[in-house]
Scaffold this active site. Structure first.
Site, PDB file in Angstrom:
ATOM      1  N   GLU A 111      -2.369   0.267  -4.470  1.00 20.39           N
ATOM      2  CA  GLU A 111      -2.263  -0.916  -3.614  1.00 20.39           C
ATOM      3  C   GLU A 111      -2.525  -2.183  -4.409  1.00 20.39           C
ATOM      4  O   GLU A 111      -3.246  -2.177  -5.400  1.00 20.39           O
ATOM      5  CB  GLU A 111      -3.202  -0.839  -2.409  1.00 20.39           C
ATOM      6  CG  GLU A 111      -4.668  -0.806  -2.761  1.00 20.39           C
ATOM      7  CD  GLU A 111      -5.552  -0.891  -1.524  1.00 20.39           C
ATOM      8  OE1 GLU A 111      -5.237  -1.653  -0.594  1.00 20.39           O
ATOM      9  OE2 GLU A 111      -6.581  -0.180  -1.504  1.00 20.39           O
TER      10      GLU A 111
ATOM     11  N   ASP B  82       0.856  -1.188   0.000  1.00 19.50           N
ATOM     12  CA  ASP B  82       0.000   0.000   0.000  1.00 19.50           C
ATOM     13  C   ASP B  82       0.894   1.240   0.000  1.00 19.50           C
ATOM     14  O   ASP B  82       1.667   1.453   0.932  1.00 19.50           O
ATOM     15  CB  ASP B  82      -0.900  -0.015   1.242  1.00 19.50           C
ATOM     16  CG  ASP B  82      -1.969   1.066   1.196  1.00 19.50           C
ATOM     17  OD1 ASP B  82      -2.204   1.634   0.120  1.00 19.50           O
ATOM     18  OD2 ASP B  82      -2.577   1.339   2.251  1.00 19.50           O
TER      19      ASP B  82
END
Length: 352
Positions: free
Chosen positions: A104, A8
């Protein structure tokens, strides 16, 4: 036992803006919204978040919380381009990639042989490569279970890696708040709290029959997750379009002849090796050279062809290098574009 990594990016959009405009560093910054009109923020940096500024917050509210907040317009095409670069880094470690958004993705590295197969070291190297090559930071979660990898990636932000080894899965879930489970939102969590369901251990102490009668499909989801069950595969959602290799140099290089030697003797053999499995039933549509200069600006030169041709790559390097107007080079890369999957295998030629 699978090895799953959830990567992420940290405050992705705003981090790109600060990277491209260093004058914004160490100031509260947000992407989106406007001081002169109504709107909402896309994201904010960690300095702004200390004031309570959050994504999806109305601009007017954000400015009340942080009067010195700097607002910058979003540049979606730039973010998409950077996201593609991040994807290229992921593909050095595995082809089993499930992008969730521009910033992500899940990676299944169960079969990755790098670092003796250590998912922890692989995750650390991914984050290190993103920082070194793109001047951005990412956080990663590592776990044998898909949803836990996502939970873990949020536990050591920014620029951190959090690992949940198999032996710690049960104890981690026992002490995990249910609101951490993807799919359990604020309203749902409030309903769970009313029934004294706050942690994973509370669900384990309950029964599947009670949970499904009370919450339906959500009850089944809670039971599965809190008992460590999540066998969802990593959903590879798009066909690979290119294969590339690149190298970031310890020191910037200004000598074109040195760059050409690196291209021929280092990058080209590596590209040949990496492209091999993808060329079994795919063709080549183009070849290209990427150059990133000392100021982080980069350029790409490509040529449409069905062959990997060294002479053409060298010429593309000359043209790309000239765009720097005397700037040193910090990264050099070469790549091939792949044609769509073919029904019949074709022999791919290499003009070395």
């Amino acid at each position: 036992m699978r090895k799953i990594i959830h990567v992420d990016m940290d405050a992705f959009y705003v981090s790109v803006e600060i990277r491209d405009n260093p004058e914004l560093a160490n100031k509260p910054v947000a992407v989106g919204g406007s001081r002169s009109s109504r709107g909402v923020l896309s994201t904010s940096n960690y300095i702004a978040r200390q004031y309570g500024v959050r994504s999806a917050m109305p601009t007017s509210v954000a400015l009340r919380k942080c009067p010195d907040l700097i607002l910058v317009p979003g540049r979606m095409e730039v973010y998409k381009s950077v996201s593609s670069q991040i994807r290229e880094i992921f593909e050095r470690y595995t082809d089993i990639i499930e992008p969730l958004s521009l910033d992500e993705a899940y990676l299944d590295v169960s079969d990755c042989k790098l670092f003796s197969g250590s998912a922890t070291l692989i995750a650390q190297d991914i984050c290190r490569s993103i920082h070194k090559e793109l001047n951005l930071t990412a956080s990663a979660g590592v776990a044998p279970i898909k949803f836990l990898a996502k939970v873990a990636s949020d536990l050591n932000k920014p620029n951190g890696v959090y690992v949940i080894p198999p032996k710690d899965v049960d104890s981690f879930i026992d002490n995990m708040e249910l609101k951490k489970i993807p799919g359990v939102g604020k309203v749902t969590n409030e309903k769970l709290l009313i029934n004294n369901l706050k942690f994973g251990r509370d669900v384990k102490a309950s029964s599947l029959k009670y949970l499904t009668s009370k919450y339906g499909k959500l009850g089944q989801l809670l039971w599965d997750r809190c008992n460590g069950s999540d066998d969802r595969p990593i959903m590879v959602s798009r066909e690979r379009k290119s294969v590339g290799v690149e190298r970031t140099f310890p020191e910037d290089i200004l000598d074109l002849s040195i760059l050409d030697e690196i291209l021929k003797n280092k990058l080209l053999p590596e590209l040949q090796k990496r492209a091999g499995k993808h060329l079994i039933d795919r063709g080549i549509s183009k070849i290209g050279v990427k150059v990133k200069f000392s100021d982080f600006h980069q350029t790409t030169k490509e040529f449409s062809t069905d062959k990997i041709n060294l002479a053409i790559l060298s010429e593309l390097l000359v043209e790309a290098f000239a765009r720097g107007n005397g700037k040193k080079v910090r990264l050099l890369g070469i790549h091939i574009g792949l044609t769509p999957n073919k029904s019949e295998t074709e022999q791919i030629s290499f003009d070395w």
